[in-house]
Design an enzyme around this catalytic site. Structure first.
Site, PDB file in Angstrom:
ATOM      1  N   LEU A 151       0.864  -1.174   0.000  1.00 21.33           N
ATOM      2  CA  LEU A 151       0.000   0.000   0.000  1.00 21.33           C
ATOM      3  C   LEU A 151       0.902   1.225   0.000  1.00 21.33           C
ATOM      4  CD1 LEU A 151      -2.907  -0.562   2.572  1.00 21.33           C
ATOM      5  CD2 LEU A 151      -3.125  -0.206   0.116  1.00 21.33           C
ATOM      6  N   ASP A 152       0.657   2.175  -0.899  1.00 21.28           N
ATOM      7  CA  ASP A 152       1.449   3.397  -0.930  1.00 21.28           C
ATOM      8  C   ASP A 152       1.315   4.147   0.390  1.00 21.28           C
ATOM      9  OD1 ASP A 152       2.226   2.895  -3.509  1.00 21.28           O
ATOM     10  OD2 ASP A 152       0.701   4.169  -4.430  1.00 21.28           O
TER      11      ASP A 152
END
Length: 314
Positions: free
Chosen positions: A53-54
């Site tokens: 996940l960024d």
């Protein structure tokens, strides 16, 4: 200069921990940083996450500890569900709020146009991966080229949008839309946001992304790092899900003591017909009591082939 360890301080001894942690990752933290923090909290020997996940994104990040890491690939391949907010009328260099503004356009679409645009993106679609991504070219990630001011040709890739709906819509003033999307692995929600914006004739970028589901796992049982930090060790360990939480979509098969022994030694087992098990499918394998997970196998014409085995703890 390498910093030497203080010999008077006792060396931290990591311990074997097996299980799955459903972490609610906060905004501003990378997936790897979140993993390292959780690993330290559990003092675990081995841990890994199941899909990046960024830092801009929050939400469900399943973490695998110990023997559970053998099954993390199944979640990497699983469908994902996200809530995402799009700012209409503004394009950025990165496709999200972290980039510089490239273009500002008026927003003239209405709700009917938005609904029509979403319909067009449901099902199999082609996506061009963004330059600001970790995909590699000649051993270097694309974002490194992008930061150096270079744009490379990228081939479109097939992905599937299983479900796409509008949750909230404000087309006047702030001109933002929040969507809920369930998609196949490899889907870039930033690119989806940009493409929806282009379909509406105004452009868009992503301002919020929250992952709410990975395969059959959801945020309902997820815990934050702060919550983990605030409890004692027994309560912290209680947050761990069993390893088979990763395998709930596979049919269960139970083996008697002798067959279980042979399975854990990697032997093929001819078992005949098994109710409720199809052919050439993967199954989760348990002992006769159905309590101890032995591993993952493949069922082919009445034969059980071991694939990934759980190492017994001494």
């Amino acid at each position: 200069m390498t910093q030497r360890r203080d010999p008077t301080r006792p060396r931290l001894v990591r311990r074997p921990v097996d299980g799955v942690l459903l972490l609610d990752k906060p905004v501003g933290l990378s997936s790897n940083d979140a993993l390292m923090r959780a690993k330290r909290l559990f003092n675990a020997k081995k841990a890994g996450h199941t899909g990046t996940l960024d830092p801009l994104a929050s939400g469900l990040l399943p973490l695998c500890f110990g023997e559970a890491t053998k099954f993390s690939q199944d979640l990497l391949d699983a469908d994902k569900t996200y809530d995402a907010t799009l700012k209409l009328g503004v394009r950025t260099t990165t496709g999200d709020a972290e980039g510089d503004v490239l273009q500002i356009r008026p927003v003239t679409c209405d709700r009917a146009a938005l609904d029509a645009a979403l319909i067009a993106f449901r099902g199999p679609i082609m996506q061009v991966p963004p330059m600001y991504s970790a995909l590699k070219r000649d051993g270097k990630p694309l974002y490194a080229y992008a930061r150096a001011g270079h744009t490379l040709e990228r081939e479109a890739r097939a992905v599937t949008i299983h479900a796409l709906e509008c949750i909230t819509c404000a087309l006047d003033g702030a001109a933002s839309v929040t969507i809920r999307v369930t998609c196949s692995k490899g889907t870039y929600i930033r690119v989806l946001a940009e493409d929806i914006g282009e379909a509406l004739g105004c452009g868009a970028h992503l301002t919020m992304l929250r992952r709410t589901g990975v395969g059959a796992l959801t945020l309902n049982d997820a815990v934050t790092l702060d919550e983990l930090s605030d409890v004692d060790e027994p309560r912290r360990l209680a947050y761990l899900q069993p390893i088979d939480a990763l395998l709930s979509t596979f049919a269960p098969v139970e083996l008697d003591a002798e067959m279980a022994r042979r399975f854990t030694h990697g032997q093929r087992l001819r078992l005949g017909n098994e109710p409720n098990v199809g052919d050439d499918v993967r199954v989760r394998v348990y002992d006769a009591d159905g309590r101890r997970l032995l591993g993952l196998g493949r069922w082919q014409c009445g034969v059980l082939l071991p694939e990934r085995l759980i190492a017994p703890r001494s």
